[in-house]
Structure formats: structure tokens, C-alpha cells
Design an enzyme around this catalytic site. Structure first.
Site, PDB file in Angstrom:
ATOM      1  CE1 TYR A 146      -3.762   2.422   0.776  1.00 27.09           C
ATOM      2  CE2 TYR A 146      -2.324   3.284   2.490  1.00 27.09           C
ATOM      3  CZ  TYR A 146      -3.454   3.393   1.709  1.00 27.09           C
ATOM      4  OH  TYR A 146      -4.279   4.482   1.859  1.00 27.09           O
ATOM      5  CG  ASP A 241       6.192   3.770   0.337  1.00 24.78           C
ATOM      6  OD1 ASP A 241       6.556   4.599   1.214  1.00 24.78           O
ATOM      7  OD2 ASP A 241       5.000   3.491   0.119  1.00 24.78           O
ATOM      8  CE  LYS A 269       2.725   5.014   8.184  1.00 23.62           C
ATOM      9  NZ  LYS A 269       1.358   5.133   8.624  1.00 23.62           N
TER      10      LYS A 269
HETATM   11  N1  HOZ Z   1      -3.611   3.103   6.158  1.00 23.52           N
HETATM   12  C1  HOZ Z   1      -2.819   3.440   7.289  1.00 23.52           C
HETATM   13  C2  HOZ Z   1      -2.272   2.223   7.924  1.00 23.52           C
HETATM   14  N2  HOZ Z   1      -1.586   1.334   7.070  1.00 23.52           N
HETATM   15  C3  HOZ Z   1      -3.549   4.330   8.262  1.00 23.52           C
HETATM   16  C4  HOZ Z   1      -4.771   3.746   8.867  1.00 23.52           C
HETATM   17  C5  HOZ Z   1      -5.525   4.782   9.730  1.00 23.52           C
HETATM   18  O1  HOZ Z   1      -4.989   5.817  10.071  1.00 23.52           O
HETATM   19  O2  HOZ Z   1      -6.664   4.506  10.025  1.00 23.52           O
END
Ligand code: HOZ
Length: 431
Positions: A146, A241, A269
Site C-alpha cells: 500500500y 517507499d 510518519k
Molecule cells: N492506512 C494506514 C495504515 N496502514 C492508516 C490507517 C488509519 O490511520 O486509520
């Protein structure tokens, strides 16, 4: 009386005005059968407290940024000092240059870096730059990885897309998705074949060097090396990434751990210390194609926000303390081994993986090397485990397809409590 009654009331109010009651889908906790997600009131160190006053040991860590734990005093002080100067100027500050220098010092492949506001912006911009630089349109990603929610990258994606089993996303035109080829993670031979057939049309290959959005899946030996060799051979750019792994699995990120030099790297992050941030960087010759010097465009009102830069600088400074990663590694290793041992004692088949302070535990007995393997997990059992652990005061990612994050604030007592809870919960999971 429910121990989540305040959260339930807050969720009901949120559902009326926010789609699904949340601003990011996984946190709704729907896939783990929760009536509502815990609404968070505050956090400190390794602990997070919900609106009903329930305290949890937190292994989400805001999905990765809180490597020092919540409200680390040096980060709080840096943000308040920045706040005293003003919240946002939409103009350059010394803080942006300082954080850029720190990223460049840490990551040899990065000679220049551009700050943005999220990981999604970072990967989207890196892909655009790769396309602009190579003059090619097609990109390769890997199933279950992702890279945020930009159109080109929302194909066979992990994280919420995997959690909610969304096959593709309405709103991504087929013509866009057609330029993205998604291949099995860790399949070096398959990748080589694809590059042989169409490598000369590929602008970029983007990869999570340690996949953290299909659960935690480390790269097999040779996989990342093959990506590097083949992209170089065909004139495609390799984008690593590091939004999750940057400054997490090592100060220099996964690229330093596995000794792979990408053409471009993306961050987020941790480099924002808990405030919204993203960044992409790489070789000077490529980065200089960005506007205003070059023709590839990207911009942002809040990019390089002074409070985010200050939080990032304070966080990265702290990460340089001698022994920081060794200590984090030791605590994380104890947790990973302990979880496996508690599952074994209860006769529950699991596959535990760990890279530094990122962990995953799949409810399956086979090794997990890719998204297909990850999907063999027993999701019903994961749901019972998640709910049991939450009741025990352990706050885990509410999805089998997300990673756990350990912080420097987690101490031996936290690990003891977590393992004791896991033992109790595991003993209820057979059958
Ligand atoms: N998609 C992110 C985690 N892999 C963030 C999920 C979130 O903040 O709800």
C-alpha cells in the site's frame, strides 16, 4: 453497562457527519466486529486512554510515527517552541532545511528532498517525478503493498483495501489503473520475466522494502536486489517507499538494512514526529526536475509546516542516541518470541514476523512471503484475538493486514503484561 459507552455515543455523533464515522477506514474497526472504535482521549509514553477512561498498551503508535512513545518531552518542547514562532507561513523556514539535511545525512541515496504533508502525497509525487523524468507512463507495484491512495497506486493494494476486501476502487478510471502492473511480492523470477518483456516501458517500480500493509512481510533474500538490478538494466527508476520503515527499522531505513540504493525514496510518519508530514527524495539529477527548477509540478500550502518540521527534527535527534535501535530491537524481539511461544502453548498456529520494531502475527501456520500467503490467515480467529486483547487492555491494529509498532517507551513491564494477556486470550481461541 458497556465499557465503551462514551465511545459509542461519540461514534453515533460522528457517523452522522463523517463517512463511516472515521477519517481513515481501518480505524472504524469494522472488520474486527466492533460496535464502535475506541475514541481516544489522550496518550502518554506507551499508553493510550479512551473516552471511557480505559487505558491500553498501544502497539499502533498512530500507525508508526510514535517511535519515541506519545508526548515525548523533547518533541513536545520542540513543537511548542515552533508554535511560539507561528503555526504556518507558507514560506521557507530554517527548520525545513535542517530536517532535509538530517534525512540526507541518514540516507545516502537521498541527495535532495522535498517535504509534503502525507505519505500519499510523497508516493504520488515520486511516481509523477519518475514518469516525468523517464518519459514513460507505466509503473510496477506489488500485490498487498500500500502506497497511499493516489489513483495509480490503488491497485491490488493492502491496508484498508485488503482489510475491507475492496476489489478495486470506484473512482479510479480504468485508463489510469491500466498503467499500473501489480505483481506478487517476493517473486524475483516473476518480476525478471515481466521486466524482460516490458521493462523498457516501465517508468518506475515502487516497493515497500518491508511490507507492512498486508501484515508484516519481510523481503526474501535477493528480492530487493533483483528489483535494483532489473530497474537499472531497463532505465526504470526504483522507488523505495519508506513511509513506514524510514527511521523505523534502522536510522537509515530499510535501504540501509538491506543495502539497496534506490533512485527515489519516500518518507512520512516518523519524520513528522506525530504531525502530518511526508517527503520524497533521491538523486540530485532526478530531484532537480521538480518545479520551480524543472517542469514536474507539485506544491502544497502546508508543505514544510514549521511545527511538523520541529517535531521531526526533535524525533530524529533523539533516534541518534547511542544504543537506541539496539534497545528497541531487544524489546521487540522479546515481544515477537513471546507471542509465538504463547500461541504454541495454546496450540494456535501462527506465523510471527519481525523486522526491528515492526511486527506481524498471522493466524496461519505456513510461512508468509506474499499477499496470497497472508490471505490464508484465519480472520475469524484474528477477530476473536483482537477483541480479547482489547478487553485485556492491549491496543492492536484492528486488522490482520496491518503491522504492530513497538516504541522506545515500551518497557519490560509492558511486554510482560502483553504476553500474559496474549496467553490468556490464546487459550480461548482453539476451535
Ligand atoms: N492506512 C494506514 C495504515 N496502514 C492508516 C490507517 C488509519 O490511520 O486509520
Amino acid at each position: 453497562m458497556s465499557r465503551h459507552q462514551h465511545s459509542e455515543a461519540l461514534y453515533e455523533a460522528a457517523l452522522k457527519v463523517i463517512p463511516g464515522g472515521v477519517n481513515s477506514p481501518v480505524r472504524a474497526c469494522r472488520s474486527v466486529g466492533m460496535a464502535c472504535p475506541p475514541f481516544i482521549q489522550r496518550a502518554s509514553g506507551s499508553k493510550i486512554v479512551d473516552a471511557d477512561g480505559n487505558t491500553y498498551i498501544d502497539y499502533i503508535g498512530s500507525w508508526g510515527p510514535m517511535i519515541l512513545g506519545h508526548r515525548h518531552p523533547e518533541v513536545v518542547a520542540a513543537v511548542s517552541a515552533a508554535l511560539d514562532r507561528g503555526m504556518s507561513f507558507g514560506a521557507p523556514t530554517d527548520l525545513e532545511t535542517r530536517l532535509a539535511e538530517m534525512v540526507i545525512d541518514a540516507v545516502p541515496a537521498v541527495e535532495m528532498v522535498r517535504m509534503v504533508n502525507s505519505g500519499t502525497e510523497a508516493t504520488m509525487s515520486a511516481v509523477r517525478l519518475a514518469r516525468g523524468y523517464t518519459g514513460r507512463d507505466d509503473i510496477v507495484k506489488f500485490d498487498g503493498c500500500y502506497h497511499g491512495h493516489a489513483d495509480s497506486l490503488l491497485v491490488a493494494a493492502g491496508s484498508g483495501v485488503a482489510t475491507l476486501a475492496i476489489p478495486g476502487s470506484p473512482g479510479v478510471p480504468e485508463a489510469f489503473a491500466a498503467h499500473t502492473l501489480s505483481l506478487p511480492y517476493n517473486d524475483a523470477d516473476g518480476f525478471r520475466k515481466v521486466m524482460k518483456a516490458q521493462g523498457d516501458r516501465i517508468a518506475a517500480v515502487i516497493v515497500e522494502p518491508v511490507a507492512g500493509n498486508m501484515g508484516l512481510v519481510p523481503p526474501l533474500p535477493g528480492f530487493l536486489e533483483t528489483l535494483r538490478e532489473e530497474t537499472s538494466r531497463h532505465g526504470s527508476l526504483l522507488i523505495i517507499d519508506e513511509v513506514m520503515t524510514g527511521f523505523r527499522v534502522a536510522y537509515g531505513g530499510a535501504q540501509s538494512l538491506f543495502n539497496i540504493q534506490p533512485d527515489l525514496a519516500t518518507f512520512g510518519k516518523i519524520i513528522g514526529g506525530g504531525l502530518p508530514v511526508g517527503a520524497y527524495g533521491g538523486r540530485r539529477k532526478i530531484m532537480e526536475r521538480m518545479a520551480p527548477g524543472g517542469p514536474v509540478y507539485q506544491a502544497g500550502t502546508l508543505s514544510g509546516n514549521p511545527m511538523a518540521m520541529a517535531a521531526g527534527i526533535a524525533t530524529l535527534t533523539r533516534l541518534q542516541a547511542p544504543g537506541f535501535y539496539e534497545n528497541l530491537d531487544r524489546v521487540s524481539d522479546r515481544l515477537a518470541r513471546g507471542l509465538k511461544s504463547e500461541a504454541d502453548k495454546a496450540g494456535i498456529p501462527v506465523s510471527v514476523s519481525r523486522v526491528g520494531s515492526m511486527l506481524g502475527m498471522f493466524f496461519t501456520d505456513g510461512p508468509v512471503h506474499n499477499f496470497s500467503d497472508a490471505k490464508t490467515s484465519d480472520l475469524e480467529r484474528f477477530t476473536r484475538y483482537y477483541q480479547g486483547m482489547l478487553n485485556e487492555g492491549i491496543y492492536l491494529a484492528p486488522s490482520q493486514f496491518e503491522a504492530l509498532f513497538v516504541s522506545a517507551a515500551h518497557n519490560e513491564a509492558d511486554i510482560d503484561a502483553t504476553l500474559a494477556a496474549a496467553g490468556r486470550v490464546m487459550s480461548t481461541l482453539a476451535g
